[in-house]
Design an enzyme around this catalytic site. Structure first.
Site: not given
Length: 231
Positions: A12, A34, A61, A63-64, A67, A211
């Site tokens: 991240d 990730k 990652d 997170k779609f 529609i 972290r």
């Protein structure tokens, strides 16, 4: 390369340079990595390609949640990228999840397709604010059962719900859990947290840890300590 480690390191970071610098300190035989929204938005597929070249299996990652046709196309693009795992929001519904599963059903390098249930940063009050009257574990089980029926390989969930979901969805249904903190580290912004051993014992298959590893002066030592605790 396929590895047996349950540890996924969350890279991240705000840019690819920092993420790759951390990745170079890690062993792709011991962990997966990730890639999330911020770094992917800034750096695009190139960061995934760079991690692949370092030997890592990558969990994309993103997170779609859109529609069905849009999500199906995005998941297919992720599969073409060669990622090991990709996720969608279960709250997008059955048609959206089925479309995503169908889009990669015959892909030569089909990634693990995982649905997000309730974000681990959310508690009862957060759910109530968005109109969900049930406590997190009830909503998580509802969405997990829908995800399984829609062709998902598993779900992202809190470790506290793992035992419930294994019972409801079966041992083969994969559970991916963020909010894992080795003993003695801060909880951060994850409200529902457990240690790696507690998560393993609860039935978690893959543990996302950020972290405690990436902010350590000796990330490889932290990884080794975690893996020894799970041996």
């Amino acid at each position: 390369m396929t590895i047996s480690s349950p540890v996924i390191v969350a890279l991240d970071y705000p840019d690819a340079a920092q993420a790759l610098a951390m990745a170079q300190q890690l062993d792709p035989a011991k962990v997966r990595v990730k890639v999330g929204k911020e770094i992917f938005t800034r750096s695009g597929p190139a960061v995934v390609d760079s991690l692949h070249k370092l030997g890592f299996e990558v969990f994309l990652d993103l997170k779609f949640h859109d529609i069905p046709n849009t999500v199906a196309g995005a998941v297919a693009a992720a599969a073409d990228m060669g990622v090991w795992m990709v996720n969608v929001h279960a709250s997008g519904g059955q048609r959206m999840m089925e479309g995503a599963a169908n889009a990669i059903a015959n892909h030569a390098q089909r990634p693990h397709l995982i649905a997000v249930t309730v974000l681990t940063s959310m508690d009862d009050s957060d759910l109530q604010q968005v109109g969900v009257v049930d406590v997190p574990k009830v909503q998580v089980q509802r969405l997990a059962e829908l995800a399984k029926a829609s062709g998902m390989d598993g779900v992202v969930c809190s470790a506290q719900e793992a035992g419930l979901l294994k019972q409801a969805c079966g041992a083969a249904f994969e559970l991916v859990t963020p909010g894992i903190r080795p003993q003695g580290t801060a909880a951060g912004d994850q409200r529902r947290v457990l240690t790696p051993v507690q998560a393993r014992d609860a039935g978690v298959d893959y543990m996302v840890i950020g972290r405690p590893i990436t902010q350590s002066e000796t990330p490889t030592d932290v990884v080794d300590t975690i893996l020894r605790s799970l041996a």
